[in-house]
Design an enzyme around this catalytic site. Structure first.
Site, mmCIF file in Angstrom:
data_model
loop_
_atom_site.group_PDB
_atom_site.id
_atom_site.type_symbol
_atom_site.label_atom_id
_atom_site.label_comp_id
_atom_site.label_asym_id
_atom_site.label_seq_id
_atom_site.Cartn_x
_atom_site.Cartn_y
_atom_site.Cartn_z
ATOM 1 N N HIS A 135 -3.208 -1.457 -1.238
ATOM 2 C CA HIS A 135 -3.994 -0.762 -0.209
ATOM 3 C C HIS A 135 -3.032 -0.162 0.812
ATOM 4 O O HIS A 135 -2.004 -0.751 1.117
ATOM 5 C CB HIS A 135 -4.948 -1.754 0.488
ATOM 6 C CG HIS A 135 -6.066 -1.101 1.218
ATOM 7 N ND1 HIS A 135 -5.923 -0.615 2.480
ATOM 8 C CD2 HIS A 135 -7.329 -0.820 0.842
ATOM 9 C CE1 HIS A 135 -7.066 -0.076 2.874
ATOM 10 N NE2 HIS A 135 -7.937 -0.180 1.892
ATOM 11 N N ASP A 187 -12.115 -2.742 -4.504
ATOM 12 C CA ASP A 187 -12.552 -2.237 -5.808
ATOM 13 C C ASP A 187 -12.270 -3.181 -6.959
ATOM 14 O O ASP A 187 -12.785 -2.980 -8.064
ATOM 15 C CB ASP A 187 -11.865 -0.891 -6.084
ATOM 16 C CG ASP A 187 -12.335 0.173 -5.101
ATOM 17 O OD1 ASP A 187 -11.495 0.811 -4.455
ATOM 18 O OD2 ASP A 187 -13.566 0.317 -4.959
HETATM 19 C C1 SDX Z 1 -9.967 2.248 -1.512
HETATM 20 O O1 SDX Z 1 -7.954 3.621 2.790
HETATM 21 C C2 SDX Z 1 -8.996 2.872 2.615
HETATM 22 O O2 SDX Z 1 -9.447 2.181 3.494
HETATM 23 C C3 SDX Z 1 -9.592 2.958 1.172
HETATM 24 C C4 SDX Z 1 -10.692 1.949 0.875
HETATM 25 C C5 SDX Z 1 -11.973 2.253 1.684
HETATM 26 O O3 SDX Z 1 -12.769 1.322 1.868
HETATM 27 O O4 SDX Z 1 -12.204 3.469 2.017
HETATM 28 O O5 SDX Z 1 -10.251 0.634 1.160
HETATM 29 C C6 SDX Z 1 -11.130 2.028 -0.587
HETATM 30 O O6 SDX Z 1 -9.685 3.371 -1.830
HETATM 31 C C7 SDX Z 1 -9.166 1.063 -1.972
HETATM 32 C C8 SDX Z 1 -7.940 1.444 -2.874
HETATM 33 C C9 SDX Z 1 -8.441 1.729 -4.280
HETATM 34 N N1 SDX Z 1 -7.379 2.276 -5.106
HETATM 35 C C10 SDX Z 1 -6.827 1.541 -6.108
HETATM 36 O O7 SDX Z 1 -7.104 0.372 -6.337
HETATM 37 C C11 SDX Z 1 -5.815 2.296 -6.978
HETATM 38 C C12 SDX Z 1 -4.594 1.413 -7.224
HETATM 39 N N2 SDX Z 1 -3.877 1.266 -5.984
HETATM 40 C C13 SDX Z 1 -2.763 2.158 -5.761
HETATM 41 O O8 SDX Z 1 -2.783 3.391 -6.372
HETATM 42 C C14 SDX Z 1 -2.192 2.088 -4.352
HETATM 43 O O9 SDX Z 1 -2.012 0.756 -4.063
HETATM 44 C C15 SDX Z 1 -2.955 2.741 -3.217
HETATM 45 C C16 SDX Z 1 -3.236 4.173 -3.511
HETATM 46 C C17 SDX Z 1 -4.231 2.027 -2.952
HETATM 47 C C18 SDX Z 1 -2.086 2.637 -1.964
HETATM 48 O O10 SDX Z 1 -0.961 3.374 -2.219
HETATM 49 P P1 SDX Z 1 0.313 3.343 -1.204
HETATM 50 O O11 SDX Z 1 0.078 2.443 -0.047
HETATM 51 O O12 SDX Z 1 0.643 4.757 -0.934
HETATM 52 O O13 SDX Z 1 1.394 2.624 -2.053
HETATM 53 P P2 SDX Z 1 2.412 3.422 -2.935
HETATM 54 O O14 SDX Z 1 1.672 4.242 -3.916
HETATM 55 O O15 SDX Z 1 3.405 4.069 -2.032
HETATM 56 O O16 SDX Z 1 3.122 2.221 -3.745
HETATM 57 C C19 SDX Z 1 4.117 1.399 -3.120
HETATM 58 C C20 SDX Z 1 4.764 0.640 -4.298
HETATM 59 C C21 SDX Z 1 5.215 1.555 -5.430
HETATM 60 O O17 SDX Z 1 6.246 0.899 -6.120
HETATM 61 P P3 SDX Z 1 7.828 1.201 -5.707
HETATM 62 O O18 SDX Z 1 7.976 2.694 -5.598
HETATM 63 O O19 SDX Z 1 8.003 0.489 -4.381
HETATM 64 O O20 SDX Z 1 8.626 0.580 -6.841
HETATM 65 O O21 SDX Z 1 3.778 -0.227 -4.885
HETATM 66 C C22 SDX Z 1 3.543 0.189 -6.229
HETATM 67 C C23 SDX Z 1 4.029 1.605 -6.334
HETATM 68 O O22 SDX Z 1 4.376 1.906 -7.683
HETATM 69 N N3 SDX Z 1 2.073 0.084 -6.428
HETATM 70 C C24 SDX Z 1 1.498 -0.398 -7.518
HETATM 71 C C25 SDX Z 1 0.122 -0.355 -7.248
HETATM 72 N N4 SDX Z 1 -0.099 0.144 -6.029
HETATM 73 C C26 SDX Z 1 1.117 0.432 -5.515
HETATM 74 N N5 SDX Z 1 2.021 -0.855 -8.682
HETATM 75 C C27 SDX Z 1 1.127 -1.279 -9.603
HETATM 76 N N6 SDX Z 1 -0.216 -1.285 -9.419
HETATM 77 C C28 SDX Z 1 -0.746 -0.823 -8.263
HETATM 78 N N7 SDX Z 1 -2.067 -0.809 -8.083
#
Ligand code: SDX
Length: 445
Positions: free
Chosen positions: A322, A379
């Site tokens: 998140h 989610d």
């Molecule tokens: C919602 O904003 C809100 O409030 C949203 C929400 C609401 O109520 O409106 O809460 C609802 O949208 C919840 C989130 C739902 N999305 C997902 O579950 C999709 C999976 N999650 C990710 O795509 C990600 O965690 C995000 C998009 C939610 C957050 O992305 P960030 O904070 O920009 O994190 P990032 O993409 O910069 O990742 C940081 C690191 C990376 O690795 P490194 O580059 O450090 O090696 O964490 C890794 C990413 O690869 N990573 C994951 C991951 N999420 C981040 N690796 C594996 N699985 C994941 N889910």
């Protein structure tokens, strides 16, 4: 109804919060600037950069706005480090246990839990606004059978602007009607599109049923088969909507604020929010989680193997991570409990739930996830409630939109009632070619 709080919302502008007198000192090109510090009621702190460019010629740059406050708001408070979520100061855990979606929607919209009379009036207003214009039924036959329900939802919600013209000057009664229309009609549109997709006759809303009962009846009853409302399913869906009702400046709410800042038609503005929510990194994740769990189940890929693939960036562990929560999303905890209760009560075990529990157990012991603060978000388990309630997977994000409607509208309303309101227009840093001139095609090589 709502007059007192409406006046309160109009006068106590969030842009007028008293300044602390504290400043941040910025030294640029040998000059020193004092930038005001703004402190929120929960002691969040911001550097007010609204005059930065005028004073220094510099702008700030913040990809993804992770460090940028777009507004000051009185609606929802999140502490991502501690896993705290409160609507108008009330903890989400208390609301999930004691409140209902309709009551919580009133709290989010008008700032206070409604009195018994206000709640009855609000609930009645929603019921009276639940029909859509009969001519709109033609829309549903125009879509291909396998159209994604979010494609239908965003289209039909935007078309409400053609059937329910919004006056230029939205006075309070007109604004309350628009709010009731959108909260109630989105539910009808969702149910009608589902019925059309399965070739069954639509079921009209009834003014004898409460919000969730009405929705479930429109979705699952039929002229030829009795439909009994299961109180546990009704409560689970009610809490699902309540937990999704607002979440401060998330992607779709920020879209609604941005689109609404041009004074766009509110139905079109909310349709823009629905489009943003559809993305699988945002509201579309609840559908992706169940797709992921079913993929693991069908392809014999063990949870351990899937987690390993996620660590190698070959997959995303959907429902994990998140932008704000650096620990458990409090909503995920509540939803997980509901899943346990729902599945135990129905004496059914859902292999997908067992897989989800296993994925969580593995990930939360693995430094890859812990070091990146990747925990289950709203989610991760929410789709399993909807699956147990009988909703098709492709409707999960539609239900997220129904739940988020009060938040979108409350944030839109707060923005419009703020005397400091202005059109949103972010800046950029240009990195393209510097000045050059047109070359006739005959001279190009
Ligand atoms: C919602 O904003 C809100 O409030 C949203 C929400 C609401 O109520 O409106 O809460 C609802 O949208 C919840 C989130 C739902 N999305 C997902 O579950 C999709 C999976 N999650 C990710 O795509 C990600 O965690 C995000 C998009 C939610 C957050 O992305 P960030 O904070 O920009 O994190 P990032 O993409 O910069 O990742 C940081 C690191 C990376 O690795 P490194 O580059 O450090 O090696 O964490 C890794 C990413 O690869 N990573 C994951 C991951 N999420 C981040 N690796 C594996 N699985 C994941 N889910």
């Amino acid at each position: 109804m709502g007059v007192a709080t409406l006046q309160e919302a109009r006068t106590a502008s969030t842009a007028e919060r008293p300044r602390t007198g504290q400043t941040a000192r910025l030294v640029l090109d040998g000059k020193t600037y004092e930038l005001p510090i703004v402190v929120g009621t929960e002691n969040e702190k911001a550097i007010d950069t609204s005059q930065l460019r005028a004073e220094t010629g510099y702008i700030t740059l913040d990809n993804g706005f992770g460090n940028t406050g777009a507004c000051q708001s009185r609606i929802t408070f999140i502490d991502g480090e501690k896993g705290i979520l409160r609507y108008r100061g009330i903890p989400i855990e208390e609301l999930a246990e004691k409140s209902t979606f309709t009551e919580t929607a009133h709290l989010i919209m008008y700032g206070e839990l409604p009195t018994k009379t206000q709640l009855e009036r609000f609930s009645k207003r929603l019921n009276c606004s639940s029909l859509i214009h009969e001519d709109m039924l033609h829309f549903f036959t125009g879509f291909p059978k396998d159209a994604h329900p979010m494609a239908i939802l965003t289209t039909v919600v935007a078309s409400l602007s053609a059937f329910y013209p919004v006056p230029e000057q939205l006075d309070e009664p007109a604004e309350e009607q628009v709010i009731a229309n959108l909260m109630s009609q989105i539910r009808t549109i969702a149910a009608f599109s589902y019925k059309k997709s399965i070739g069954e006759p639509i079921v009209y809303p009834s003014n004898k049923l409460r919000f969730v009962e009405n929705f479930l009846t429109m979705m699952f009853s039929s002229p030829v088969k009795d439909y009994h409302l299961d109180p546990d399913i009704v409560r689970a869906v009610d809490v699902f909507f309540l937990l999704h009702a607002d979440h401060e400046q998330n992607c779709s709410t920020s879209t609604v604020r941005l689109a609404g800042s041009s004074l766009g038609n509110i139905y079109a503005v909310v349709s823009a929010g629905i489009c943003a929510l559809w993305g699988k990194l945002h509201g579309g994740a609840n559908q992706e989680v169940v797709n992921m769990l079913q993929y693991i189940r069908r392809n014999g890929c063990s949870p351990e193997e899937f987690v390993a693939r996620a660590k190698d960036k070959k997959e995303r562990l959907m429902g994990f991570g998140h932008r704000v929560y650096r620990t458990f999303d409090p909503r995920a905890r509540i939803i997980k409990q509901i899943c346990h209760k729902l599945l135990n009560k129905r004496g059914v075990s859902d292999p997908c739930f067992d897989i989800a529990l296993k994925l969580e157990e593995i990930a939360l012991k693995d430094d890859y996830f812990l070091s990146r603060h990747l925990y289950p978000n709203v989610d991760f388990y929410s789709g399993l409630i909807l699956k147990a309630a009988g909703f098709p997977t492709n409707m999960f994000t539609v239900l997220f939109a129904i739940g988020r409607m009060p938040g979108w509208l409350a944030q839109w309303r707060e923005m419009h009632h703020d005397p400091g309101f202005k059109i949103a227009r972010p800046r950029q840093i240009y990195q393209g070619p510097t000045l050059r001139h047109y070359v006739p095609v005959s001279e190009r090589v």
